[in-house]
Design a protein around this motif. Structure first.
Motif, PDB file in Angstrom:
ATOM      1  N   ARG A  50       1.343  -0.317  26.050  1.00  0.00           N
ATOM      2  CA  ARG A  50       0.521  -0.895  24.999  1.00  0.00           C
ATOM      3  C   ARG A  50       1.290  -1.992  24.256  1.00  0.00           C
ATOM      4  O   ARG A  50       2.502  -2.126  24.423  1.00  0.00           O
ATOM      5  CB  ARG A  50       0.075   0.203  24.026  1.00  0.00           C
ATOM      6  N   LYS A  51       0.597  -2.730  23.438  1.00  0.00           N
ATOM      7  CA  LYS A  51       1.227  -3.794  22.666  1.00  0.00           C
ATOM      8  C   LYS A  51       2.311  -3.210  21.761  1.00  0.00           C
ATOM      9  O   LYS A  51       2.158  -2.124  21.207  1.00  0.00           O
ATOM     10  CB  LYS A  51       0.184  -4.532  21.831  1.00  0.00           C
ATOM     11  N   ASN A 149      -5.253   4.048  21.574  1.00  0.00           N
ATOM     12  CA  ASN A 149      -5.411   3.279  22.804  1.00  0.00           C
ATOM     13  C   ASN A 149      -6.378   2.113  22.665  1.00  0.00           C
ATOM     14  O   ASN A 149      -6.657   1.432  23.643  1.00  0.00           O
ATOM     15  CB  ASN A 149      -5.897   4.188  23.940  1.00  0.00           C
ATOM     16  N   LYS A 150      -6.883   1.886  21.465  1.00  0.00           N
ATOM     17  CA  LYS A 150      -7.855   0.814  21.282  1.00  0.00           C
ATOM     18  C   LYS A 150      -7.153  -0.511  21.007  1.00  0.00           C
ATOM     19  O   LYS A 150      -6.171  -0.576  20.266  1.00  0.00           O
ATOM     20  CB  LYS A 150      -8.798   1.142  20.120  1.00  0.00           C
ATOM     21  N   LYS A 151      -7.682  -1.587  21.590  1.00  0.00           N
ATOM     22  CA  LYS A 151      -7.127  -2.914  21.345  1.00  0.00           C
ATOM     23  C   LYS A 151      -7.669  -3.521  20.058  1.00  0.00           C
ATOM     24  O   LYS A 151      -7.048  -4.426  19.487  1.00  0.00           O
ATOM     25  CB  LYS A 151      -7.419  -3.823  22.537  1.00  0.00           C
ATOM     26  N   THR A 152      -8.824  -3.074  19.614  1.00  0.00           N
ATOM     27  CA  THR A 152      -9.371  -3.490  18.321  1.00  0.00           C
ATOM     28  C   THR A 152      -9.975  -2.265  17.648  1.00  0.00           C
ATOM     29  O   THR A 152     -10.235  -1.247  18.290  1.00  0.00           O
ATOM     30  CB  THR A 152     -10.468  -4.568  18.487  1.00  0.00           C
ATOM     31  N   GLU A 189      -6.528  -9.726  18.615  1.00  0.00           N
ATOM     32  CA  GLU A 189      -5.214  -9.702  19.235  1.00  0.00           C
ATOM     33  C   GLU A 189      -4.150 -10.286  18.311  1.00  0.00           C
ATOM     34  O   GLU A 189      -2.968  -9.934  18.386  1.00  0.00           O
ATOM     35  CB  GLU A 189      -5.240 -10.484  20.552  1.00  0.00           C
TER      36      GLU A 189
END
Length: 287
Positions: A50-51, A149-152, A189
């Motif tokens: 992940r980021k 686990n969510k990107k937003t 992002e």
């Protein structure tokens, strides 16, 4: 240490650990069911990492944890604090104040904070008092409740810690404990907002007593490019000793040298009296 304090501290720690280890409703949802693929024995493959979300440079932590089976180092390479307290001028210098993290699962990581070298100076007149050496050791556990686990969107976590008085002259001098509730909302992002409330049982070395403190904080992170970002943090501190709020504005740039390496600089600018002014350089490395 009195019996009443021991009972209160034990209840506080047990309550925090129960909250950290209790299953959350989010784990029962479809988006977290897939996160059980990886574990400490089955580390996340590097392409699936992940980021990078370090808890530094301010005190506001992110609600995200470390991918299982991976290590992360977050350290103040250099941190300088200047201020005045109880009529005394104080200066503190920290070298390699490091946090070592290990991902246990998709929602949990364990952390050890080491104050590798600390030097303190305090004075009221011409003869300053100096202390230096290895600082305290802090054990931490963070548990994400949802959104890891969510990107937003939103994410929420709980983080508990116990600080052990291993630092002798430069340490706090007594056992401390605390519980943080970090909330992060990822707009895109490039932009995210983090809010946190921390309650802690601290120790006053000079007075020889424990007291309660609360630290609310809010941080906005924005990435202008894939390399350059900036953070702005507003934080406050209140404790039962003086019943006075202390606040500061923390700002600085963040440089993403790679997907697994971040360099940051910053300053904490006091907004109220008796608040320390800080300058620091920090580094985050993930392996």
């Amino acid at each position: 240490m009195s019996l009443s304090y021991s009972r209160a501290t034990t209840a506080f720690l047990l309550g925090g650990l129960l909250l950290l280890t209790a299953p959350s409703l989010a784990q029962q949802s479809a988006d977290t069911a897939a996160t059980r693929r990886y574990s400490l024995r089955n580390p996340t493959p590097r392409p699936d990492l992940r980021k990078l979300h370090p808890d530094r440079p301010g005190i506001t932590e992110s609600a995200f944890t470390i991918d299982p089976g991976h290590f992360q180092l977050e350290t103040n390479l250099l941190r300088l604090r200047n201020g005045r307290e109880n009529g005394q001028r104080r200066r503190e210098l920290y070298l390699n104040q490091a946090t070592l993290k290990l991902g246990l699962s998709e929602q949990t990581d364990v952390q050890v904070v080491l104050e590798s070298y600390t030097t303190e100076k305090q004075w009221t007149g011409e003869q300053p008092e100096r202390r230096r050496g290895f600082g305290d050791v802090t054990l931490r556990l963070k548990r994400n409740l949802f959104g890891d686990n969510k990107k937003t969107g939103a994410a929420l976590a709980l983080a508990g810690y116990v600080r052990l008085p291993t630092g002798d002259d430069v340490g706090e001098g007594g056992v401390e404990a605390g519980l943080s509730v970090p909330f992060t909302y990822v707009f895109s992002e490039a932009t995210e907002l983090s809010l946190q409330v921390r309650g802690q049982r601290s120790y006053d070395r000079d007075e020889g007593l424990h007291y309660w403190a609360v630290l609310p904080a809010a941080t906005i992170n924005h990435e202008f490019t894939k390399v350059l970002g900036v953070y702005t943090e507003l934080m406050s501190y209140w404790d039962t000793r003086k019943d006075v709020w202390r606040s500061s504005l923390n700002v600085g740039p963040e440089l993403m040298l790679s997907e697994n390496c971040q360099l940051d600089f910053g300053a904490a600018l006091p907004l109220t009296r008796n608040t320390y002014r800080e300058y620091f350089v920090g580094l985050t490395l993930r392996r």
